[in-house]
Motif scaffolding. Structure first.
Motif, PDB file in Angstrom:
ATOM      1  N   VAL A   7      -8.502   7.640  -1.779  1.00  0.00           N
ATOM      2  CA  VAL A   7      -7.020   7.245  -1.744  1.00  0.00           C
ATOM      3  C   VAL A   7      -6.575   7.599  -0.050  1.00  0.00           C
ATOM      4  O   VAL A   7      -7.128   8.954   0.327  1.00  0.00           O
ATOM      5  CB  VAL A   7      -7.116   8.365  -2.368  1.00  0.00           C
ATOM      6  N   GLY A  10      -4.900   4.885   5.417  1.00  0.00           N
ATOM      7  CA  GLY A  10      -5.101   4.527   6.688  1.00  0.00           C
ATOM      8  C   GLY A  10      -5.901   5.146   7.728  1.00  0.00           C
ATOM      9  O   GLY A  10      -6.932   4.568   7.237  1.00  0.00           O
ATOM     10  N   MET A  32      -7.471   2.321  -1.750  1.00  0.00           N
ATOM     11  CA  MET A  32      -6.425   2.230  -2.645  1.00  0.00           C
ATOM     12  C   MET A  32      -5.218   3.061  -1.303  1.00  0.00           C
ATOM     13  O   MET A  32      -5.539   4.433  -1.103  1.00  0.00           O
ATOM     14  CB  MET A  32      -6.407   3.354  -3.353  1.00  0.00           C
ATOM     15  N   LEU A  45       2.877   3.874  17.340  1.00  0.00           N
ATOM     16  CA  LEU A  45       4.299   3.564  16.898  1.00  0.00           C
ATOM     17  C   LEU A  45       4.959   4.617  17.716  1.00  0.00           C
ATOM     18  O   LEU A  45       6.690   3.627  18.203  1.00  0.00           O
ATOM     19  CB  LEU A  45       4.556   4.254  15.674  1.00  0.00           C
ATOM     20  N   ARG A 117       6.662   7.604  10.906  1.00  0.00           N
ATOM     21  CA  ARG A 117       5.398   7.786  10.273  1.00  0.00           C
ATOM     22  C   ARG A 117       4.762   7.235   9.929  1.00  0.00           C
ATOM     23  O   ARG A 117       3.203   6.593  10.349  1.00  0.00           O
ATOM     24  CB  ARG A 117       5.544   8.586   9.374  1.00  0.00           C
ATOM     25  N   TRP A 230       0.544  15.148  -5.134  1.00  0.00           N
ATOM     26  CA  TRP A 230      -0.031  14.886  -6.191  1.00  0.00           C
ATOM     27  C   TRP A 230      -0.779  14.942  -6.623  1.00  0.00           C
ATOM     28  O   TRP A 230      -1.621  15.110  -8.061  1.00  0.00           O
ATOM     29  CB  TRP A 230      -0.423  13.188  -5.447  1.00  0.00           C
ATOM     30  N   ASP A 260      -6.031  14.147   8.170  1.00  0.00           N
ATOM     31  CA  ASP A 260      -4.207  14.823   8.200  1.00  0.00           C
ATOM     32  C   ASP A 260      -4.376  16.476   6.668  1.00  0.00           C
ATOM     33  O   ASP A 260      -3.485  16.905   7.314  1.00  0.00           O
ATOM     34  CB  ASP A 260      -3.449  14.366   8.464  1.00  0.00           C
ATOM     35  N   HIS A 277      -4.413  15.607  14.139  1.00  0.00           N
ATOM     36  CA  HIS A 277      -5.201  13.962  15.226  1.00  0.00           C
ATOM     37  C   HIS A 277      -5.046  13.410  15.362  1.00  0.00           C
ATOM     38  O   HIS A 277      -6.691  12.936  13.766  1.00  0.00           O
ATOM     39  CB  HIS A 277      -4.875  14.894  16.339  1.00  0.00           C
ATOM     40  N   TRP A 278      -5.454  11.976  15.665  1.00  0.00           N
ATOM     41  CA  TRP A 278      -6.585  10.183  15.927  1.00  0.00           C
ATOM     42  C   TRP A 278      -7.969  10.729  15.458  1.00  0.00           C
ATOM     43  O   TRP A 278      -8.698  10.129  14.617  1.00  0.00           O
ATOM     44  CB  TRP A 278      -5.405   9.725  16.859  1.00  0.00           C
ATOM     45  N   ALA A 281      -9.098  12.120  12.151  1.00  0.00           N
ATOM     46  CA  ALA A 281      -8.985  10.903  11.155  1.00  0.00           C
ATOM     47  C   ALA A 281     -10.789   9.727  11.240  1.00  0.00           C
ATOM     48  O   ALA A 281     -10.846   9.734  10.629  1.00  0.00           O
ATOM     49  CB  ALA A 281      -7.842   9.885  11.001  1.00  0.00           C
ATOM     50  N   PHE A 305      -7.142  15.838  21.324  1.00  0.00           N
ATOM     51  CA  PHE A 305      -5.771  15.036  21.351  1.00  0.00           C
ATOM     52  C   PHE A 305      -5.620  14.917  22.110  1.00  0.00           C
ATOM     53  O   PHE A 305      -5.625  15.332  23.304  1.00  0.00           O
ATOM     54  CB  PHE A 305      -4.906  15.501  19.912  1.00  0.00           C
TER      55      PHE A 305
HETATM   56  P1  FAD Z   1      -2.292   8.424   7.534  1.00  0.00           P
HETATM   57  O1  FAD Z   1      -1.953   7.519   8.475  1.00  0.00           O
HETATM   58  O2  FAD Z   1      -1.011   9.450   6.699  1.00  0.00           O
HETATM   59  O3  FAD Z   1      -2.952   8.087   6.035  1.00  0.00           O
HETATM   60  C1  FAD Z   1      -2.220   7.812   5.210  1.00  0.00           C
HETATM   61  C2  FAD Z   1      -2.519   7.103   4.048  1.00  0.00           C
HETATM   62  O4  FAD Z   1      -1.923   7.498   3.008  1.00  0.00           O
HETATM   63  C3  FAD Z   1      -0.651   6.396   4.760  1.00  0.00           C
HETATM   64  O5  FAD Z   1      -0.770   5.045   4.689  1.00  0.00           O
HETATM   65  C4  FAD Z   1       0.034   6.430   2.942  1.00  0.00           C
HETATM   66  O6  FAD Z   1       1.168   6.151   2.856  1.00  0.00           O
HETATM   67  C5  FAD Z   1      -1.378   7.421   1.993  1.00  0.00           C
HETATM   68  N1  FAD Z   1      -0.923   7.898   1.381  1.00  0.00           N
HETATM   69  C6  FAD Z   1      -0.610   9.373   1.038  1.00  0.00           C
HETATM   70  N2  FAD Z   1      -0.191   9.730  -0.190  1.00  0.00           N
HETATM   71  C7  FAD Z   1      -0.552   8.700  -1.419  1.00  0.00           C
HETATM   72  C8  FAD Z   1      -1.354   8.533  -2.793  1.00  0.00           C
HETATM   73  N3  FAD Z   1      -0.450   9.903  -3.332  1.00  0.00           N
HETATM   74  N4  FAD Z   1      -1.120   7.717  -3.027  1.00  0.00           N
HETATM   75  C9  FAD Z   1      -2.057   6.858  -2.239  1.00  0.00           C
HETATM   76  N5  FAD Z   1      -2.030   6.456  -0.872  1.00  0.00           N
HETATM   77  C10 FAD Z   1      -1.062   7.805   0.073  1.00  0.00           C
HETATM   78  N6  FAD Z   1      -2.675  11.485  17.053  1.00  0.00           N
HETATM   79  C11 FAD Z   1      -3.136  11.810  18.619  1.00  0.00           C
HETATM   80  O7  FAD Z   1      -4.010  12.532  18.579  1.00  0.00           O
HETATM   81  N7  FAD Z   1      -2.323  10.794  20.059  1.00  0.00           N
HETATM   82  C12 FAD Z   1      -1.065  10.569  19.512  1.00  0.00           C
HETATM   83  O8  FAD Z   1      -0.711  10.062  20.487  1.00  0.00           O
HETATM   84  C13 FAD Z   1      -0.863  10.991  18.183  1.00  0.00           C
HETATM   85  N8  FAD Z   1       0.568   9.625  18.287  1.00  0.00           N
HETATM   86  C14 FAD Z   1       0.686   9.625  17.098  1.00  0.00           C
HETATM   87  C15 FAD Z   1       1.959   8.751  16.861  1.00  0.00           C
HETATM   88  C16 FAD Z   1       2.682   8.633  15.422  1.00  0.00           C
HETATM   89  C17 FAD Z   1       3.779   8.543  15.824  1.00  0.00           C
HETATM   90  C18 FAD Z   1       1.793   9.414  14.339  1.00  0.00           C
HETATM   91  C19 FAD Z   1       3.303   9.066  13.305  1.00  0.00           C
HETATM   92  C20 FAD Z   1       1.021  10.143  14.311  1.00  0.00           C
HETATM   93  C21 FAD Z   1       1.048  10.164  16.248  1.00  0.00           C
HETATM   94  N9  FAD Z   1      -1.140  11.227  15.362  1.00  0.00           N
HETATM   95  C22 FAD Z   1      -1.590  10.934  17.294  1.00  0.00           C
HETATM   96  C23 FAD Z   1      -1.716  11.694  15.162  1.00  0.00           C
HETATM   97  C24 FAD Z   1      -2.759  10.238  14.161  1.00  0.00           C
HETATM   98  O9  FAD Z   1      -1.937   9.416  14.061  1.00  0.00           O
HETATM   99  C25 FAD Z   1      -3.144  10.924  12.577  1.00  0.00           C
HETATM  100  O10 FAD Z   1      -4.255  12.101  12.670  1.00  0.00           O
HETATM  101  C26 FAD Z   1      -3.860  10.119  12.115  1.00  0.00           C
HETATM  102  O11 FAD Z   1      -3.004   9.360  11.850  1.00  0.00           O
HETATM  103  C27 FAD Z   1      -4.034  10.450  10.341  1.00  0.00           C
HETATM  104  O12 FAD Z   1      -4.800   9.606   9.875  1.00  0.00           O
HETATM  105  P2  FAD Z   1      -4.988   9.747   8.328  1.00  0.00           P
HETATM  106  O13 FAD Z   1      -5.602   8.500   7.744  1.00  0.00           O
HETATM  107  O14 FAD Z   1      -5.787  11.100   8.432  1.00  0.00           O
HETATM  108  O15 FAD Z   1      -3.280  10.022   7.305  1.00  0.00           O
END
Ligand code: FAD
Length: 389
Positions: A7, A10, A32, A45, A117, A230, A260, A277-278, A281, A305
């Protein structure tokens, strides 16, 4: 295990799919996500996308070759043992990966506020960063500083309003953050410290003091909260994010969480960490996939990061809360290449923040991992390689 549902589409979601296949899982996988886009990377971004250098940051992963069913525009709404409730009906699972990331916190007020975001957020904001536009950025954290950098480069008149006493104070403390203050004036950006926003209004901001900041564009960069609403009412324990153990397992059997949204137990630091942070993930899904498949992996990284702001590469590794004191390496007023080291009471490195010193962060991360004692006098001398301190 016949069906694993991931779920959140990202980075952590995609990496979970890749990791499941890499660990030999041959059953069905459904990925999903509630966004309409294929999985994409977020760090660009606030950098290349805002600067107009690229429009797409799609993650380089061959989902067809991974034999995954991708269900976009579908949100998870609730969870029972073995059943995921979604906006498109119920979905049964044998294994579940929670990778729903985080959502931006919004400020009060009737005025329009941009957040950053999603790719849609970035493209919308970019349209408004035109020469002469008055842009008020709320928050001098990582996102605020990067947005201010892009807006200033686009020729906007930029004011950053920050409640703390320095930029980045919440993230790395006032000592390290204070050394970034001159970067703002250097880029022609006005920085207002100790200024709390009361409301976002149609023509700018009202501060708690009653003062006003007039702006055409308001951007809120005041942090995120884990996207876990959720899961309320489910058997998955929630605190500051999804509570997981060192194997990234939640309180519900066959359910793991990554990225995250996950707060894992760090053996190394003896603390619960949630790192937005990236690198987290990217890396954590390998352990989560292993845990789901019954392999004994432990997730215990030294968090890392980076941020690119005002022409500087800022990098961080470690966990500064484990430290007793800070030490400056190099002179921020000198060649601009410096680092702040966080040391434990017995002179072990707990964390390091570097500015334009990439070698220091690589070596520093290894030193935090190794746990050796350092000589603070040598550490303060930027000419001594960090690994030899
Ligand atoms: P996300 O990327 O947030 O993905 C989660 C996904 O789940 C999203 O698409 C969301 O829509 C979906 N979702 C949420 N709720 C639900 C639901 N109930 N059902 C289905 N889908 C759902 N980190 C660094 O280390 N260095 C950087 O320079 C850096 N720059 C960044 C710049 C920006 C603008 C942003 C926003 C973040 C940045 N980060 C950076 C942080 C990094 O991008 C995040 O830590 C990373 O994207 C986390 O990945 P994730 O898959 O956990 O979450």
């Amino acid at each position: 295990m016949d069906h694993v549902v991931v779920v959140g589409a990202g980075l952590a979601g995609v990496r979970s799919v890749e990791a499941l296949r890499a660990h030999g899982y041959q059953g069905r996988i459904t990925l999903m996500g509630e966004e309409r886009h294929r999985p994409y990377d977020r760090p660009p971004l606030s950098k290349a996308v805002l600067l107009g250098e690229t429009d797409s940051t799609v993650v380089d992963s061959d989902l067809d070759a991974l034999d995954v069913r991708l269900r976009l525009r579908t949100a998870a709404k609730g969870l029972r043992r073995g059943v995921l409730e979604t906006t498109e009906g119920e979905l049964e699972y044998d294994g579940l990966v929670i990778a729903t990331g985080a959502v931006p916190i919004r400020l009060r007020g009737e005025g329009r506020q941009h957040v950053l975001r999603t790719i849609d957020d970035a493209l919308e904001l970019r349209e408004r960063l035109v020469p002469g536009a008055r842009v008020a950025v709320v928050g001098a954290g990582w996102i605020g500083a990067e947005v201010a950098t892009a807006a200033a480069r686009a020729g906007c008149s930029v004011a950053v309003v920050e409640a703390g006493e320095t930029p980045l104070a919440a993230a790395v403390g006032a000592f390290a953050g204070g050394h970034t203050i001159p970067w703002y004036a250097g880029a022609g950006v006005e920085l207002r410290l100790g200024a709390k926003v009361a409301t976002v209004d149609p023509d700018g901001l009202t501060l708690m003091s009653g003062a006003r900041v007039t702006a055409d564009v308001v951007v809120s960069g005041v942090g995120v909260r884990p996207a876990v609403d959720w899961l309320k009412g489910s058997a998955v324990e929630i605190g500051d994010g999804v509570i997981v153990d060192e194997h990234l397992r939640t309180s519900l059997p066959n359910v793991v969480a990554v990225g995250d949204c996950a707060a894992w137990w760090s053996r190394r630091f003896g603390a619960r960490l949630r790192v937005e942070h990236w690198d987290t993930a990217l890396q954590a899904p390998d352990t989560a996939a292993a845990a789901l498949l019954g392999e004994p992996a432990v997730y215990d990284p030294v968090p890392y990061f980076w941020s690119e702001q005002f022409g500087h590469m800022v990098q961080f590794a470690g966990h500064r809360e484990a430290a007793e004191r800070t030490l400056l390496r190099g002179d921020p007023r000198g060649d601009g290449r410096w680092a702040v080291c966080w040391l434990t009471a017995d002179d072990r490195l707990a964390a390091i923040l570097t500015v334009d010193r990439p070698r220091d962060v690589v070596q520093g991360r290894r030193v935090v991992q190794g746990g050796q004692r350092l000589d603070p006098v040598r550490l303060a001398d930027p000419a001594v390689p960090l690994r030899d301190c």
